[in-house]
Design a protein around this motif. Structure first.
Motif, PDB file in Angstrom:
ATOM      1  N   ILE A   1       0.855  -1.187   0.000  1.00 17.57           N
ATOM      2  CA  ILE A   1       0.000   0.000   0.000  1.00 17.57           C
ATOM      3  C   ILE A   1       0.892   1.237   0.000  1.00 17.57           C
ATOM      4  CG2 ILE A   1      -1.732   1.292   1.279  1.00 17.57           C
ATOM      5  CD1 ILE A   1      -2.662  -1.363   2.458  1.00 17.57           C
ATOM      6  N   SER A   2       0.630   2.139  -0.933  1.00 16.59           N
ATOM      7  CA  SER A   2       1.423   3.365  -1.031  1.00 16.59           C
ATOM      8  C   SER A   2       0.847   4.451  -0.118  1.00 16.59           C
ATOM      9  CB  SER A   2       1.430   3.861  -2.476  1.00 16.59           C
ATOM     10  OG  SER A   2       0.137   4.325  -2.831  1.00 16.59           O
ATOM     11  N   GLU A   3       1.649   5.468   0.162  1.00 16.33           N
ATOM     12  CA  GLU A   3       1.182   6.604   0.963  1.00 16.33           C
ATOM     13  C   GLU A   3      -0.046   7.253   0.330  1.00 16.33           C
ATOM     14  OE1 GLU A   3       1.391   8.110   4.083  1.00 16.33           O
ATOM     15  OE2 GLU A   3       2.649   6.364   4.373  1.00 16.33           O
ATOM     16  N   PRO A   4      -0.046   7.504  -0.994  1.00 15.00           N
ATOM     17  CA  PRO A   4      -1.253   8.095  -1.594  1.00 15.00           C
ATOM     18  C   PRO A   4      -2.491   7.201  -1.414  1.00 15.00           C
ATOM     19  CG  PRO A   4       0.600   8.356  -3.086  1.00 15.00           C
ATOM     20  CD  PRO A   4       1.066   7.465  -1.960  1.00 15.00           C
ATOM     21  N   GLN A   5      -2.328   5.883  -1.502  1.00 16.18           N
ATOM     22  CA  GLN A   5      -3.457   4.978  -1.294  1.00 16.18           C
ATOM     23  C   GLN A   5      -3.937   5.017   0.153  1.00 16.18           C
ATOM     24  OE1 GLN A   5      -1.415   1.517  -2.874  1.00 16.18           O
ATOM     25  NE2 GLN A   5      -2.992   1.329  -4.458  1.00 16.18           N
ATOM     26  N   ILE A   6      -3.004   5.117   1.087  1.00 18.30           N
ATOM     27  CA  ILE A   6      -3.385   5.215   2.497  1.00 18.30           C
ATOM     28  C   ILE A   6      -4.227   6.469   2.704  1.00 18.30           C
ATOM     29  CG2 ILE A   6      -2.501   5.634   4.837  1.00 18.30           C
ATOM     30  CD1 ILE A   6      -0.123   3.786   4.051  1.00 18.30           C
ATOM     31  N   GLU A   7      -3.800   7.577   2.112  1.00 17.05           N
ATOM     32  CA  GLU A   7      -4.507   8.852   2.272  1.00 17.05           C
ATOM     33  C   GLU A   7      -5.849   8.879   1.543  1.00 17.05           C
ATOM     34  OE1 GLU A   7      -3.765  11.348   4.336  1.00 17.05           O
ATOM     35  OE2 GLU A   7      -2.084  10.097   4.986  1.00 17.05           O
ATOM     36  N   SER A   8      -5.889   8.379   0.320  1.00 21.50           N
ATOM     37  CA  SER A   8      -7.098   8.535  -0.492  1.00 21.50           C
ATOM     38  C   SER A   8      -8.104   7.400  -0.355  1.00 21.50           C
ATOM     39  CB  SER A   8      -6.725   8.700  -1.966  1.00 21.50           C
ATOM     40  OG  SER A   8      -6.161   7.507  -2.473  1.00 21.50           O
ATOM     41  N   VAL A   9      -7.644   6.216   0.051  1.00 19.79           N
ATOM     42  CA  VAL A   9      -8.548   5.064   0.120  1.00 19.79           C
ATOM     43  C   VAL A   9      -8.685   4.524   1.546  1.00 19.79           C
ATOM     44  CG1 VAL A   9      -8.961   2.704  -0.700  1.00 19.79           C
ATOM     45  CG2 VAL A   9      -7.990   4.408  -2.257  1.00 19.79           C
ATOM     46  N   LEU A  10      -7.564   4.188   2.157  1.00 18.97           N
ATOM     47  CA  LEU A  10      -7.608   3.476   3.437  1.00 18.97           C
ATOM     48  C   LEU A  10      -8.140   4.328   4.580  1.00 18.97           C
ATOM     49  CD1 LEU A  10      -7.061   0.642   4.336  1.00 18.97           C
ATOM     50  CD2 LEU A  10      -4.693   1.259   4.780  1.00 18.97           C
ATOM     51  N   ARG A  11      -7.665   5.554   4.716  1.00 22.88           N
ATOM     52  CA  ARG A  11      -8.122   6.399   5.827  1.00 22.88           C
ATOM     53  C   ARG A  11      -9.607   6.757   5.712  1.00 22.88           C
ATOM     54  NH1 ARG A  11      -3.481   9.385   8.745  1.00 22.88           N
ATOM     55  NH2 ARG A  11      -1.781   7.966   8.302  1.00 22.88           N
ATOM     56  N   PRO A  12     -10.104   7.172   4.544  1.00 24.80           N
ATOM     57  CA  PRO A  12     -11.547   7.426   4.454  1.00 24.80           C
ATOM     58  C   PRO A  12     -12.387   6.166   4.721  1.00 24.80           C
ATOM     59  CG  PRO A  12     -10.413   8.433   2.604  1.00 24.80           C
ATOM     60  CD  PRO A  12      -9.397   7.579   3.327  1.00 24.80           C
ATOM     61  N   TRP A  13     -11.901   5.024   4.246  1.00 22.10           N
ATOM     62  CA  TRP A  13     -12.607   3.757   4.485  1.00 22.10           C
ATOM     63  C   TRP A  13     -12.697   3.464   5.975  1.00 22.10           C
ATOM     64  CZ3 TRP A  13      -9.850  -0.196   6.829  1.00 22.10           C
ATOM     65  CH2 TRP A  13     -10.528  -1.393   6.974  1.00 22.10           C
ATOM     66  N   LEU A  14     -11.615   3.746   6.693  1.00 20.28           N
ATOM     67  CA  LEU A  14     -11.563   3.445   8.119  1.00 20.28           C
ATOM     68  C   LEU A  14     -12.606   4.227   8.903  1.00 20.28           C
ATOM     69  CD1 LEU A  14     -10.133   2.018  10.470  1.00 20.28           C
ATOM     70  CD2 LEU A  14      -8.564   3.963  10.552  1.00 20.28           C
ATOM     71  N   THR A  15     -12.836   5.457   8.548  1.00 24.19           N
ATOM     72  CA  THR A  15     -13.773   6.292   9.307  1.00 24.19           C
ATOM     73  C   THR A  15     -15.191   6.287   8.725  1.00 24.19           C
ATOM     74  OG1 THR A  15     -13.056   8.234   8.077  1.00 24.19           O
ATOM     75  CG2 THR A  15     -11.969   7.809  10.193  1.00 24.19           C
ATOM     76  N   ALA A  16     -15.396   5.654   7.589  1.00 19.26           N
ATOM     77  CA  ALA A  16     -16.706   5.680   6.928  1.00 19.26           C
ATOM     78  C   ALA A  16     -17.822   5.127   7.801  1.00 19.26           C
ATOM     79  CB  ALA A  16     -16.647   4.916   5.605  1.00 19.26           C
ATOM     80  N   ALA A  17     -17.572   4.082   8.554  1.00 23.62           N
ATOM     81  CA  ALA A  17     -18.621   3.482   9.385  1.00 23.62           C
ATOM     82  C   ALA A  17     -19.028   4.390  10.539  1.00 23.62           C
ATOM     83  CB  ALA A  17     -18.166   2.133   9.933  1.00 23.62           C
ATOM     84  N   LEU A  18     -18.181   5.339  10.900  1.00 23.84           N
ATOM     85  CA  LEU A  18     -18.488   6.219  12.023  1.00 23.84           C
ATOM     86  C   LEU A  18     -19.398   7.376  11.638  1.00 23.84           C
ATOM     87  CD1 LEU A  18     -14.979   6.359  13.695  1.00 23.84           C
ATOM     88  CD2 LEU A  18     -16.948   4.968  14.360  1.00 23.84           C
ATOM     89  N   VAL A  19     -19.600   7.572  10.340  1.00 23.86           N
ATOM     90  CA  VAL A  19     -20.405   8.686   9.860  1.00 23.86           C
ATOM     91  C   VAL A  19     -21.879   8.323   9.961  1.00 23.86           C
ATOM     92  CG1 VAL A  19     -20.943  10.110   7.835  1.00 23.86           C
ATOM     93  CG2 VAL A  19     -18.582   9.400   8.291  1.00 23.86           C
ATOM     94  N   ASP A  20     -22.632   9.208  10.608  1.00 22.87           N
ATOM     95  CA  ASP A  20     -24.081   9.021  10.687  1.00 22.87           C
ATOM     96  C   ASP A  20     -24.674   9.519   9.380  1.00 22.87           C
ATOM     97  OD1 ASP A  20     -26.758   8.894  11.205  1.00 22.87           O
ATOM     98  OD2 ASP A  20     -26.729  10.253  12.910  1.00 22.87           O
ATOM     99  N   ASP A  21     -25.046   8.597   8.532  1.00 25.89           N
ATOM    100  CA  ASP A  21     -25.516   8.972   7.199  1.00 25.89           C
ATOM    101  C   ASP A  21     -27.035   8.956   7.093  1.00 25.89           C
ATOM    102  OD1 ASP A  21     -25.900   6.279   7.327  1.00 25.89           O
ATOM    103  OD2 ASP A  21     -24.773   5.802   5.525  1.00 25.89           O
ATOM    104  N   THR A  22     -27.731   9.220   8.206  1.00 24.71           N
ATOM    105  CA  THR A  22     -29.193   9.186   8.166  1.00 24.71           C
ATOM    106  C   THR A  22     -29.767  10.280   7.271  1.00 24.71           C
ATOM    107  OG1 THR A  22     -29.273  10.500  10.203  1.00 24.71           O
ATOM    108  CG2 THR A  22     -29.436   8.093  10.428  1.00 24.71           C
ATOM    109  N   ALA A  23     -28.974  11.300   6.972  1.00 30.41           N
ATOM    110  CA  ALA A  23     -29.446  12.370   6.089  1.00 30.41           C
ATOM    111  C   ALA A  23     -29.352  11.965   4.618  1.00 30.41           C
ATOM    112  CB  ALA A  23     -28.639  13.641   6.332  1.00 30.41           C
ATOM    113  N   LEU A  24     -28.643  10.900   4.333  1.00 31.60           N
ATOM    114  CA  LEU A  24     -28.512  10.449   2.950  1.00 31.60           C
ATOM    115  C   LEU A  24     -29.773   9.707   2.516  1.00 31.60           C
ATOM    116  CD1 LEU A  24     -24.873   9.057   3.063  1.00 31.60           C
ATOM    117  CD2 LEU A  24     -25.630  11.258   2.172  1.00 31.60           C
TER     118      LEU A  24
END
Length: 133
Positions: free
Chosen positions: A98-121
């Protein structure tokens, strides 16, 4: 000492999760490897890992007003565990370099995605196939 995530702003929670992810991307210490390797076959290791992860879930969910905070936290914690197993034990090719750009653009957003309350979606589409009349 455990860091109390609920007492921190949202950005601090994400920063803490990114720190955890960075640790899991590195080589695991021998004692961690041994615990993860034996957690499914040795009852003592199972209890130790369950206790550790349950504590992380409670800590991550604490203070959230979201009714699904504990479930969201459990999904995040179990995702990190799954990533750890897939990278360090199964050695999945896609996770090996895994490259640094992949960690920043894919892995980190994926990690926090479940914590987002998306009831407004808008609701997800019904996965069942539509039948023609």
């Amino acid at each position: 000492m455990l860091r109390r995530l609920a007492d921190s702003p949202t950005d601090d929670v994400a920063a803490h999760l990114f720190e955890v992810l960075d640790v899991r991307l590195d080589e695991l210490p021998p004692e961690t490897r041994a615990l993860v390797r034996s957690m499914l076959t040795a009852p003592e290791a199972t209890r130790a890992m369950k206790s550790f992860l349950d504590e992380r879930v409670v800590n991550l969910a604490r203070g959230s007003g979201d009714g699904d905070a504990e479930l969201r936290a459990a999904l995040t914690v179990s995702s990190i565990l799954g990533h750890t197993v897939a990278r360090h034990f199964l050695e999945l090719d896609a996770l090996a370099d895994i490259s640094e750009p992949q960690i920043e653009s894919v892995l980190r957003p994926w990690l926090t995605a479940a914590l987002v309350d998306d009831t407004a979606l808008p609701p997800a589409p019904d996965p069942r196939p539509r039948t023609q009349p």
